[in-house]
Design a protein around this motif. Structure first.
Motif, PDB file in Angstrom:
ATOM      1  N   ASN A  53      65.307 -41.420  18.867  1.00 27.42           N
ATOM      2  CA  ASN A  53      64.079 -41.373  19.665  1.00 27.42           C
ATOM      3  C   ASN A  53      62.946 -42.169  19.025  1.00 27.42           C
ATOM      4  O   ASN A  53      61.792 -41.754  19.080  1.00 27.42           O
ATOM      5  N   SER A  54      63.255 -43.297  18.412  1.00 24.18           N
ATOM      6  CA  SER A  54      62.182 -44.044  17.751  1.00 24.18           C
ATOM      7  C   SER A  54      61.228 -44.670  18.763  1.00 24.18           C
ATOM      8  O   SER A  54      60.165 -45.151  18.396  1.00 24.18           O
ATOM      9  N   LYS A  55      61.599 -44.670  20.034  1.00 29.35           N
ATOM     10  CA  LYS A  55      60.692 -45.182  21.066  1.00 29.35           C
ATOM     11  C   LYS A  55      59.496 -44.247  21.250  1.00 29.35           C
ATOM     12  O   LYS A  55      58.440 -44.673  21.691  1.00 29.35           O
ATOM     13  N   GLU A  56      59.683 -42.970  20.919  1.00 28.20           N
ATOM     14  CA  GLU A  56      58.652 -41.974  21.221  1.00 28.20           C
ATOM     15  C   GLU A  56      57.873 -41.552  19.992  1.00 28.20           C
ATOM     16  O   GLU A  56      57.422 -40.411  19.911  1.00 28.20           O
ATOM     17  N   ILE A  57      57.721 -42.445  19.012  1.00 29.18           N
ATOM     18  CA  ILE A  57      56.878 -42.130  17.870  1.00 29.18           C
ATOM     19  C   ILE A  57      55.427 -42.058  18.327  1.00 29.18           C
ATOM     20  O   ILE A  57      55.060 -42.621  19.355  1.00 29.18           O
ATOM     21  N   ALA A  58      54.610 -41.341  17.570  1.00 29.66           N
ATOM     22  CA  ALA A  58      53.193 -41.202  17.908  1.00 29.66           C
ATOM     23  C   ALA A  58      52.359 -41.732  16.760  1.00 29.66           C
ATOM     24  O   ALA A  58      52.579 -41.369  15.606  1.00 29.66           O
ATOM     25  N   LEU A  59      51.405 -42.610  17.079  1.00 26.20           N
ATOM     26  CA  LEU A  59      50.465 -43.077  16.070  1.00 26.20           C
ATOM     27  C   LEU A  59      49.157 -42.326  16.226  1.00 26.20           C
ATOM     28  O   LEU A  59      48.841 -41.799  17.290  1.00 26.20           O
ATOM     29  N   ARG A  60      48.381 -42.283  15.147  1.00 35.45           N
ATOM     30  CA  ARG A  60      47.155 -41.487  15.148  1.00 35.45           C
ATOM     31  C   ARG A  60      46.007 -42.261  15.779  1.00 35.45           C
ATOM     32  O   ARG A  60      45.862 -43.462  15.520  1.00 35.45           O
ATOM     33  N   ASP A 120      60.327 -54.489  19.987  1.00 27.69           N
ATOM     34  CA  ASP A 120      61.468 -53.750  19.447  1.00 27.69           C
ATOM     35  C   ASP A 120      61.003 -52.357  19.041  1.00 27.69           C
ATOM     36  O   ASP A 120      60.255 -52.214  18.076  1.00 27.69           O
ATOM     37  N   PRO A 121      61.425 -51.332  19.768  1.00 27.14           N
ATOM     38  CA  PRO A 121      60.928 -49.978  19.460  1.00 27.14           C
ATOM     39  C   PRO A 121      61.477 -49.382  18.168  1.00 27.14           C
ATOM     40  O   PRO A 121      61.122 -48.266  17.826  1.00 27.14           O
ATOM     41  N   THR A 122      62.332 -50.111  17.445  1.00 23.21           N
ATOM     42  CA  THR A 122      62.807 -49.559  16.178  1.00 23.21           C
ATOM     43  C   THR A 122      62.084 -50.157  14.975  1.00 23.21           C
ATOM     44  O   THR A 122      62.237 -49.668  13.859  1.00 23.21           O
ATOM     45  N   LEU A 123      61.297 -51.237  15.218  1.00 20.42           N
ATOM     46  CA  LEU A 123      60.780 -52.005  14.082  1.00 20.42           C
ATOM     47  C   LEU A 123      59.702 -51.278  13.303  1.00 20.42           C
ATOM     48  O   LEU A 123      59.630 -51.396  12.080  1.00 20.42           O
ATOM     49  N   ILE A 124      58.858 -50.493  13.990  1.00 22.14           N
ATOM     50  CA  ILE A 124      57.740 -49.854  13.289  1.00 22.14           C
ATOM     51  C   ILE A 124      58.255 -48.864  12.261  1.00 22.14           C
ATOM     52  O   ILE A 124      57.823 -48.842  11.108  1.00 22.14           O
ATOM     53  N   ILE A 125      59.231 -48.046  12.662  1.00 21.70           N
ATOM     54  CA  ILE A 125      59.759 -47.043  11.725  1.00 21.70           C
ATOM     55  C   ILE A 125      60.541 -47.736  10.607  1.00 21.70           C
ATOM     56  O   ILE A 125      60.486 -47.333   9.446  1.00 21.70           O
ATOM     57  N   LYS A 126      61.202 -48.849  10.950  1.00 20.83           N
ATOM     58  CA  LYS A 126      61.966 -49.572   9.925  1.00 20.83           C
ATOM     59  C   LYS A 126      61.042 -50.170   8.871  1.00 20.83           C
ATOM     60  O   LYS A 126      61.273 -50.041   7.667  1.00 20.83           O
ATOM     61  N   LYS A 127      59.963 -50.786   9.343  1.00 25.08           N
ATOM     62  CA  LYS A 127      59.018 -51.390   8.416  1.00 25.08           C
ATOM     63  C   LYS A 127      58.316 -50.323   7.582  1.00 25.08           C
ATOM     64  O   LYS A 127      58.024 -50.533   6.401  1.00 25.08           O
ATOM     65  N   ALA A 128      58.040 -49.166   8.193  1.00 28.29           N
ATOM     66  CA  ALA A 128      57.368 -48.094   7.464  1.00 28.29           C
ATOM     67  C   ALA A 128      58.246 -47.580   6.323  1.00 28.29           C
ATOM     68  O   ALA A 128      57.759 -47.358   5.206  1.00 28.29           O
ATOM     69  N   VAL A 129      59.537 -47.399   6.596  1.00 29.32           N
ATOM     70  CA  VAL A 129      60.439 -46.917   5.541  1.00 29.32           C
ATOM     71  C   VAL A 129      60.604 -47.985   4.468  1.00 29.32           C
ATOM     72  O   VAL A 129      60.589 -47.700   3.272  1.00 29.32           O
ATOM     73  N   TYR A 134      67.757 -45.605  16.238  1.00 28.52           N
ATOM     74  CA  TYR A 134      68.108 -45.774  17.649  1.00 28.52           C
ATOM     75  C   TYR A 134      66.887 -45.454  18.498  1.00 28.52           C
ATOM     76  O   TYR A 134      66.213 -44.455  18.255  1.00 28.52           O
ATOM     77  N   PRO A 135      66.576 -46.310  19.491  1.00 34.37           N
ATOM     78  CA  PRO A 135      65.360 -46.084  20.289  1.00 34.37           C
ATOM     79  C   PRO A 135      65.423 -44.839  21.157  1.00 34.37           C
ATOM     80  O   PRO A 135      64.410 -44.222  21.436  1.00 34.37           O
ATOM     81  N   GLY A 136      66.630 -44.468  21.600  1.00 34.12           N
ATOM     82  CA  GLY A 136      66.731 -43.297  22.473  1.00 34.12           C
ATOM     83  C   GLY A 136      67.561 -42.208  21.835  1.00 34.12           C
ATOM     84  O   GLY A 136      67.688 -42.133  20.623  1.00 34.12           O
ATOM     85  N   GLN A 137      68.121 -41.366  22.688  1.00 31.91           N
ATOM     86  CA  GLN A 137      68.930 -40.262  22.194  1.00 31.91           C
ATOM     87  C   GLN A 137      70.387 -40.659  21.981  1.00 31.91           C
ATOM     88  O   GLN A 137      71.122 -39.942  21.320  1.00 31.91           O
ATOM     89  N   GLU A 138      70.795 -41.798  22.564  1.00 28.74           N
ATOM     90  CA  GLU A 138      72.210 -42.168  22.503  1.00 28.74           C
ATOM     91  C   GLU A 138      72.537 -42.726  21.122  1.00 28.74           C
ATOM     92  O   GLU A 138      71.948 -43.717  20.697  1.00 28.74           O
ATOM     93  N   VAL A 139      73.467 -42.084  20.461  1.00 28.06           N
ATOM     94  CA  VAL A 139      73.944 -42.529  19.164  1.00 28.06           C
ATOM     95  C   VAL A 139      75.443 -42.766  19.307  1.00 28.06           C
ATOM     96  O   VAL A 139      76.127 -41.960  19.940  1.00 28.06           O
ATOM     97  N   PRO A 140      75.967 -43.881  18.771  1.00 30.94           N
ATOM     98  CA  PRO A 140      77.404 -44.114  18.863  1.00 30.94           C
ATOM     99  C   PRO A 140      78.201 -42.968  18.250  1.00 30.94           C
ATOM    100  O   PRO A 140      77.776 -42.355  17.275  1.00 30.94           O
ATOM    101  N   GLN A 141      79.385 -42.746  18.823  1.00 28.52           N
ATOM    102  CA  GLN A 141      80.169 -41.576  18.429  1.00 28.52           C
ATOM    103  C   GLN A 141      80.600 -41.674  16.962  1.00 28.52           C
ATOM    104  O   GLN A 141      80.594 -40.675  16.250  1.00 28.52           O
TER     105      GLN A 141
END
Lengths: 178, 182
Positions: free
Chosen positions: A60-67, A98-107, A127-134
Motif C-alpha cells: 500500500n505504498s500508494k496510500e502513504i501520508a505526508l505531514r 512512481d508511487p513506490t519511490l518516496i518510501i524507497k528513497k526514505a529508507v 508494492y503500490p497496492g495490496q497485491e503481492v506476488p505469491q
C-alpha cells in the motif's frame, strides 16, 4: 546438539520476512523502523560484519501520508551531470510518476552510505497496492506494527453509532437548525 | 451641515425601525427551531417548527463526570473554564465524531456565540475541523458542488495528508528538518 537447540540455531540465523502496511503512514518515520529490520539491528546477534538482516515487504505504498503541506513543499533533487542538468521534483509529482519511490528513497537515505547499503536495499520489496506476488507472500511470517492509526472517515461510520455517540456541544435555545 | 442632516436621518430611522421591527416574531423566540418546507399544490409553505434538541440526553459535561478532587487551582480562578477546557479532552483532528458536532451540515464551523467555547478552544477546534476536511475525513459534511472525494482532487491535494496538532498555536511553523541529512 539436541533437536530443540538445532531449531533454535536455525531460527536465530534464518532470514525472517516482515510485512509493513504503509497505509496512512509517514514514510520518513516508518523508514527508521524499516531500516532496523532490514539491517538486523533488532537482533541481539547484530554486528556490522554479520549478514543478519531481514526482508521487509511494504504494501500500500500508494496510500502513504505526508505531514501538513509536505506534498507540495518537499522537493527531490537530481542532477544529470551536464551544465543546467539540475532538476527539482516535488513530492506529489514524484508520487504521480512512481508511487513506490518516496518510501524507497526514505529508507535508502535513513541508512548510512556505505558499501552494504545497496545490498541491504535489495532486501526491501515495495508494492503500490495490496497485491503481492505469491512467491513473496508465502515467506512472510511477521507483521511490523504501524506507527500511526489509520483514521476513520465520518461517512464510513454507521449513522446509528454517530447519532448515539456522546455529545459535547448542545445548541443554544434560539438556534435554527441547518 | 451634511453631517447634521445625516445624523438626523439615522436618528429618525433608528427611532422607527431599530427595536420595533426586530422584535416582531410569529413563533416563540427562545426555542430550537428546524425549518421545514412543504409544497401543497402550487403553494410553498415554509415554517419554523420548534423541536427538542437531539443532543440533550447524550450530553457530557465536566460537572457530571466524577473526577478526583485535586483541581483547586481551577476553582480559585475568577472565570470558570468553558466546557471543553473543563472536560480536558485530548481531541485530535482524526476524532471526526467530536469535531462534526461543531459544524453545520455544509461543513462550516459554527461561530463562537453558538458553540459557547472560549477563544482559545474555538480557534483550536476550528483549525482541527479544517484539518479534518483537508484530510478528507468529513466528506459527507460539505457544500453541494465540492470536491468531496480526496482521490478526485487535483495535484498535491489528492494524496493522503495528516496534520500535527502542536502546530495550531505555533507562531512560526518550523521547516521540517531533514532527519537523514549528513
Amino acid at each position: 546438539m539436541s533437536a530443540a537447540k538445532r531449531v533454535q540455531q536455525w531460527a536465530a540465523f534464518a532470514r525472517t520476512w516482515h510485512i509493513f502496511d504503509c497505509k496512512w503512514q509517514d514514510p520518513y518515520d516508518s523508514a527508521n523502523i524499516i531500516k532496523k529490520y532490514l539491517m538486523g539491528l533488532h537482533k541481539p546477534i547484530y554486528h556490522p560484519m554479520n549478514d543478519c538482516g531481514d526482508v521487509v515487504v511494504c504494501i500500500n505504498s500508494k496510500e502513504i501520508a505526508l505531514r501538513g503541506d509536505e506534498w507540495r513543499k518537499r522537493a527531490y533533487f537530481h542532477h544529470t551531470g551536464y551544465p543546467g542538468g539540475a532538476s527539482w521534483t516535488l513530492a506529489w509529482e514524484l508520487h504521480n510518476k512512481d508511487p513506490t519511490l518516496i518510501i524507497k528513497k526514505a529508507v535508502y537515505r535513513s541508512m548510512k552510505g556505505n558499501l552494504q547499503r545497496r545490498h541491504t536495499m535489495e532486501r526491501l520489496f515495495i508494492y503500490p497496492g495490496q497485491e503481492v506476488p505469491q512467491d513473496v507472500m508465502q515467506n512472510v511470517t511477521n507483521q511490523i506494527r504501524q506507527l500511526r492509526l489509520v483514521p476513520t472517515r465520518l461517512d464510513q461510520i454507521p449513522e446509528e453509532v454517530a447519532k448515539t455517540y456522546p455529545k459535547v456541544m448542545d445548541y443554544p435555545e434560539d438556534y435554527v437548525l441547518k | 451641515m451634511a453631517g447634521l442632516v445625516r445624523a438626523g436621518f439615522s436618528l429618525t430611522r433608528n427611532a422607527i425601525f431599530s427595536t420595533s421591527v426586530r422584535s416582531i416574531a410569529t413563533t416563540a423566540q427562545l426555542n430550537l427551531k428546524a425549518i421545514r418546507e412543504q409544497t401543497e399544490g402550487s403553494t410553498l409553505v415554509v415554517e419554523g417548527v420548534t423541536v427538542p434538541s437531539p443532543r440533550t440526553e447524550l450530553l457530557i459535561r465536566a460537572e457530571n463526570v466524577p473526577v478526583p478532587a485535586e483541581d483547586t487551582a481551577l476553582s480559585t480562578s475568577e472565570k470558570p473554564p468553558c466546557y471543553m477546557c473543563a472536560l480536558g479532552l485530548d481531541v485530535k483532528h482524526t476524532d471526526v465524531l467530536i469535531l462534526s458536532q461543531f459544524v453545520r451540515s455544509d461543513g462550516c464551523m459554527l461561530p463562537r456565540r453558538i458553540t459557547g467555547l472560549c477563544r482559545r478552544q474555538q480557534k483550536k477546534i476550528g483549525k482541527m475541523v479544517s484539518m479534518a476536511q483537508k484530510a478528507g475525513l468529513m466528506i459527507n459534511l460539505t457544500p453541494e458542488k465540492c470536491k468531496k472525494d480526496p482521490t478526485k482532487r487535483r495535484e498535491y491535494k489528492k494524496f493522503n495528508t495528516y496534520f500535527d496538532e502542536r502546530t495550531i498555536f505555533m507562531r512560526k511553523i518550523p521547516k521540517p528538518e531533514d532527519r537523514f541529512k549528513r
